[in-house]
Design an enzyme around this catalytic site. Sequence first.
Site, PDB file in Angstrom:
ATOM      1  N   GLU A 296       0.815  -1.218   0.000  1.00 23.66           N
ATOM      2  CA  GLU A 296       0.000   0.000   0.000  1.00 23.66           C
ATOM      3  C   GLU A 296       0.846   1.264   0.000  1.00 23.66           C
ATOM      4  O   GLU A 296       0.424   2.305  -0.485  1.00 23.66           O
ATOM      5  CB  GLU A 296      -0.923   0.017   1.230  1.00 23.66           C
ATOM      6  CG  GLU A 296      -2.334  -0.433   0.896  1.00 23.66           C
ATOM      7  CD  GLU A 296      -3.326  -0.277   2.035  1.00 23.66           C
ATOM      8  OE1 GLU A 296      -4.433  -0.759   1.870  1.00 23.66           O
ATOM      9  OE2 GLU A 296      -3.010   0.315   3.084  1.00 23.66           O
ATOM     10  N   HIS A 317       8.507 -26.438  -0.998  1.00 25.54           N
ATOM     11  CA  HIS A 317       7.899 -27.630  -1.608  1.00 25.54           C
ATOM     12  C   HIS A 317       6.685 -27.247  -2.447  1.00 25.54           C
ATOM     13  O   HIS A 317       5.903 -28.113  -2.822  1.00 25.54           O
ATOM     14  CB  HIS A 317       7.505 -28.633  -0.509  1.00 25.54           C
ATOM     15  CG  HIS A 317       8.688 -29.111   0.276  1.00 25.54           C
ATOM     16  ND1 HIS A 317       9.294 -30.337   0.055  1.00 25.54           N
ATOM     17  CD2 HIS A 317       9.418 -28.502   1.254  1.00 25.54           C
ATOM     18  CE1 HIS A 317      10.328 -30.464   0.881  1.00 25.54           C
ATOM     19  NE2 HIS A 317      10.420 -29.362   1.617  1.00 25.54           N
ATOM     20  N   LYS A 431     -13.791  -0.620  -4.576  1.00 28.67           N
ATOM     21  CA  LYS A 431     -14.950  -0.278  -3.733  1.00 28.67           C
ATOM     22  C   LYS A 431     -16.008   0.414  -4.581  1.00 28.67           C
ATOM     23  O   LYS A 431     -17.198   0.150  -4.438  1.00 28.67           O
ATOM     24  CB  LYS A 431     -14.532   0.648  -2.590  1.00 28.67           C
ATOM     25  CG  LYS A 431     -13.641  -0.009  -1.553  1.00 28.67           C
ATOM     26  CD  LYS A 431     -13.381   0.956  -0.413  1.00 28.67           C
ATOM     27  CE  LYS A 431     -12.282   0.442   0.505  1.00 28.67           C
ATOM     28  NZ  LYS A 431     -11.856   1.429   1.473  1.00 28.67           N
TER      29      LYS A 431
HETATM   30  O1  PA5 Z   1      -4.019   0.958   5.591  1.00 24.42           O
HETATM   31  C1  PA5 Z   1      -5.167   1.294   5.385  1.00 24.42           C
HETATM   32  O2  PA5 Z   1      -5.524   2.468   5.435  1.00 24.42           O
HETATM   33  C2  PA5 Z   1      -6.230   0.259   5.101  1.00 24.42           C
HETATM   34  O3  PA5 Z   1      -5.727  -1.012   5.037  1.00 24.42           O
HETATM   35  C3  PA5 Z   1      -7.260   0.298   6.192  1.00 24.42           C
HETATM   36  O4  PA5 Z   1      -6.664  -0.003   7.406  1.00 24.42           O
HETATM   37  C4  PA5 Z   1      -8.387  -0.670   5.907  1.00 24.42           C
HETATM   38  O5  PA5 Z   1      -8.937  -0.413   4.648  1.00 24.42           O
HETATM   39  C5  PA5 Z   1      -9.466  -0.566   6.963  1.00 24.42           C
HETATM   40  O6  PA5 Z   1      -9.907   0.747   7.059  1.00 24.42           O
HETATM   41  P1  PA5 Z   1     -10.753   1.223   8.273  1.00 24.42           P
HETATM   42  O7  PA5 Z   1      -9.934   1.117   9.496  1.00 24.42           O
HETATM   43  O8  PA5 Z   1     -11.122   2.630   7.949  1.00 24.42           O
HETATM   44  O9  PA5 Z   1     -11.973   0.318   8.338  1.00 24.42           O
END
Ligand code: PA5
Length: 443
Positions: A296, A317, A431
């Site tokens: 990310e 393996h 999304k």
């Molecule tokens: O790193 C991030 O921002 C995402 O992985 C969020 O943690 C994830 O989408 C969950 O988001 P939220 O805590 O708003 O539900």
Amino acid sequence: MIHFDPGYADSFLEDNKIDGLQPRLEAAHNTLLNKSGAGNDYLGWRDLLLAPNDALLADIAALAEKIRSNADVFVSVGIGGSYLGATATIQALTPYFKPRAAQTVAAGSDPFEDPDANSDPEILFAGHHMSGAYLRELLSYLDGKSVYLNVISKSGTTLEPALAFRFLRDWMEERFDDADDRIIVTTDPERGALNQLQKEKGYKKYVIPPDVGGRFSVLTPVGLLPIAVAGIDIQSLFYGAVDMCNKLTPVSDNIALTYAAYRNLFLEQGYKTEILATFEPRLDGISGWWQQLYGESEGKELKGLFPAVARYSTDLHSFGQYVQEGQRTLIETFLMPKDDSGDLVVPSQAANLDGLNYLAGKHYTEINRKAYEGTSKAHADGGVPNMTIWLDNISPSSIGACYYFFEHAVAVSGYMLGINPFNQPGVEAYKKEMFSLLGKPGM
Ligand code: PA5
């Protein structure tokens, strides 16, 4: 505490390339420390280590103790950064095989005679995917048990945890008169639907600092409450990270900068994928946490190494063949504990029918270590540059240090790439499509 070994990496780099990178490396490091780069309003993950909130740590530890003495099961509801740090830490720092309180009681043992056997609530996770079958089975598994629930969502709008929480909340309210005291909300200070619910129901609330992104939030209440309920010393975990943060402040002798440097040089030389490989299953969750952190943070603007994970020797393996002989676009980083508690000694057997007496007298640790050494050499011989990050041991403080090490390195690495390491614009695309298919109002 943590050591970086370039292992078989150098022979794949042209002479002096690392030295030549030093000015860019230092600039990226200073950009992070001076808060002068993109995403500088998301550096709270460092600030919270520079000024530790001991009162918050104590509050979380106290609530965790209460939950530990009242709960059979603690359900942590969250996804991504609101899930991966807790699950990784609990996997790393709790026993592989845990007695289950309800089963032990059902088997007729007296929990008061052997309090330790039943003291740890089972920690389960929900809202980390969209499986209805999982949730249905979870609800049925929870029946008859004393349950506490922690819903964790910074935005409060993420579908997976929000939907799971709707079911779990109903379930809790049907079964417990004190359901509202058993539900803890961890969310943004003000925004999001969870705040509205929390105010109406009077749930206990922990705040996710607005300047800490999900994938950097393991050392906030997001990770700390579930981790503390699992019986892990959050003070040591947190201060392990504080120590590492201090250690990585100077430029000199800075292993996070070294790791970032190698990653960037290999990327520039055309390598596409970094595999984080473990040889101790306890560390597998850390790889999953790392995968989100690096994927990310760096995977944007068509840049970044793809973060892959390998669980060796198991995966030797399975896709080990690819690593050895597939496309030569891989680099590999091993995450190894010096002390893995594998001090089982192989017994000698007179008949030696399985032919394993050549291992008699050796510790499992030593055998596992030879598997690592052999793999590292074989992969290098096959054209996969590899390096190793060593933890002294698998303890709360070394895991805390490990978290900060990877966070610092990815921030520097991202700045070297010229991207904002702290946003994640790409996660909105699926999304949008999904919500439109589901008929969400306004989509
Ligand atoms: O790193 C991030 O921002 C995402 O992985 C969020 O943690 C994830 O989408 C969950 O988001 P939220 O805590 O708003 O539900």
